[in-house]
Enzyme design. Structure first.
Site, PDB file in Angstrom:
ATOM      1  N   ASP A 143     -24.223   5.872 -30.985  1.00 11.96           N
ATOM      2  CA  ASP A 143     -24.716   7.000 -30.186  1.00 11.96           C
ATOM      3  C   ASP A 143     -25.793   7.823 -30.889  1.00 11.96           C
ATOM      4  OD1 ASP A 143     -23.061   6.515 -27.954  1.00 11.96           O
ATOM      5  OD2 ASP A 143     -21.380   7.507 -28.936  1.00 11.96           O
ATOM      6  N   GLU A 246     -24.539   6.096 -19.507  1.00 11.01           N
ATOM      7  CA  GLU A 246     -23.212   6.236 -18.913  1.00 11.01           C
ATOM      8  C   GLU A 246     -22.830   7.702 -18.699  1.00 11.01           C
ATOM      9  OE1 GLU A 246     -20.172   4.738 -21.501  1.00 11.01           O
ATOM     10  OE2 GLU A 246     -20.806   5.967 -23.199  1.00 11.01           O
ATOM     11  N   LEU A 297     -21.678  -5.715 -25.291  1.00 15.34           N
ATOM     12  CA  LEU A 297     -22.746  -6.620 -25.714  1.00 15.34           C
ATOM     13  C   LEU A 297     -23.772  -5.893 -26.575  1.00 15.34           C
ATOM     14  CD1 LEU A 297     -23.338  -8.536 -22.362  1.00 15.34           C
ATOM     15  CD2 LEU A 297     -21.951  -9.258 -24.317  1.00 15.34           C
TER      16      LEU A 297
END
Length: 421
Positions: A143, A246, A297
């Site tokens: 992140d 997201e 992935l």
């Protein structure tokens, strides 16, 4: 006799966290007069609480070296956050019990913001419960949201994967747009910080290149503005390529997509935002679309890791041990950018008290004025982080990754400990 060390991996794993483990283990061997054995926690801090330790000395030098190019967490990771001492003193007493039993005087914890909070709490055991321990937090998170450090090991490789993937997918969609798919949406990780989504913007080197739209957590999603941009892109370029984080939020400040559950850190479990965005486009224009969720992935893609990222991941592991044997504690090695052009960096340090539970988001000056792209300043920051290739060895056409033996250390305590989530 030198004290033993405890090393553990925490939180979501990355393509290069094992390179950090390699840095820790290979460097520790260089200080036999300071550090005895290095025990790894099986499944992170849970391994310490349950006395489930791994004897890394049982691995060959070749196997340890192979960690540098093997993805995921070789010793197992976990999402588990130590509560405050006043909330659960038993956890801390158990840690001390295990550390004493195995003569552990060094604690290395490899993870993100919540993990650094754990590192900081463990570093205070000497003051609070009378068990002094040298504690070094080691940065890791795809992140890229830890403070003070210029970047976080793990991010550069996921950034490279996302930029490459959206470029290749955009080529695909463009070639078929006349008679088939006109809109492609790729969902990437990033709950509160849009660094990964921003990295996809590196693929757009000229105006017509995808991604044409990036949806950041830092910018409130405006459906009307978004649809106008989609319409413009399809009419001008023939297609529209989109990256959505997201953690994208609506005008009420809520996640566009929530699964309604929480993980062990207390974070809302996010569902797929890509199909939500796709349906918004379909309902308005009726375009044929495809969407994809990069999910694991993107963080497991060691085959396309950034060389910069691999080198920095190893370097923070090496520095952690060097800090510890030099007598430093309650600190975390950080990456200090000296120059962007040419890219130059070095290792510095930060106090864990200043790192724990602090989240670094995308600065507004890195996001384009319309909120759908990155600025030149952002590109200058990101570009060096995806630079260079560091391919793993291949066998039978596939990456030849190592699997460690992970031999358990014999238990010494008669008591067991139940970990409560």
């Amino acid at each position: 006799m030198p004290k033993n060390a405890f090393y553990a991996q925490s939180g979501g794993v990355t393509a290069v966290i094992n390179a950090t483990a390699c840095g820790v283990l290979e460097t520790a061997k260089q200080y036999p007069d300071k550090i005895g054995k290095v025990y790894a926690g099986r499944n992170g801090i849970i391994g310490a609480l349950t006395e489930d330790l791994i004897d890394t000395s049982q691995e060959s030098a070749e196997a340890i070296a192979a960690l540098r190019y093997t993805p995921s967490g070789a010793f197992g990771s976990c999402r588990f956050k130590l509560k405050g001492l006043e909330q659960n003193k038993a956890e801390y007493e158990r840690l001390i019990e295990v550390f004493k039993a195995h003569d552990i005087g060094y604690f290395f914890y490899n993870g993100g913001g919540d993990s650094q909070d754990t590192s900081y709490k463990v570093s205070q055991l000497g003051d609070t419960l009378g068990y002094p321990i040298t504690c070094i937090g080691i940065p890791k998170t795809v992140d890229n949201d830890l403070p003070i450090t210029d970047t976080c090991p793990g991010f550069g490789s996921v950034a490279k994967y996302v930029a490459v993937s959206i470029r290749e997918a955009s080529f695909d969609v463009l070639s078929m747009a006349k008679t088939s798919t006109k809109v492609f949406i790729m969902e990437v990780m990033g709950r509160h910080a849009g660094w990964i989504a921003a990295a996809g913007g590196l693929a757009a080197e000229k105006e017509s290149d995808g991604p044409h739209i990036i949806i950041f957590p830092e910018v409130i999603f405006d459906p009307e503005k978004f649809l106008a941009k989609v319409d413009f892109c399809v009419k001008k370029y023939g297609y529209c390529s989109i990256i959505v984080s997201e953690g994208a939020k609506n005008q009420d400040g809520k996640f566009i997509s929530e699964a309604g559950t929480r993980d062990a850190f207390g974070h809302v479990q996010l569902g797929g935002v890509a199909p939500v965005i796709a349906n918004i486009v379909k309902d308005k224009f009726g375009y044929k679309y495809h969407w994809a969720v990069a999910d694991y992935l993107q963080r497991a893609a060691r085959h396309i890791a950034s060389k910069t990222d691999v080198e920095q991941a190893y370097a923070v592991g090496k520095a952690a041990v060097e800090f510890a044997v030099a007598g430093k504690t309650a600190v975390m090695p950080v990456i200090v950018r000296k120059s962007s052009q040419p890219y130059q960096w070095e290792i510095g340090s930060a106090n864990l008290a200043d790192v724990a539970n602090v989240e670094k988001k995308m600065p507004r000056e890195f996001i384009s004025e319309d909120g759908f792209g990155i600025t030149p300043a952002c590109r200058e920051y990101l570009q060096p982080l995806i630079a260079g290739e560091d391919y793993p060895p291949y066998k039978n056409g596939l990456p030849d990754y190592v699997e460690l033996k992970n031999v358990a250390v014999p238990k010494k305590l008669a008591t067991t400990f139940e970990v409560k989530k």
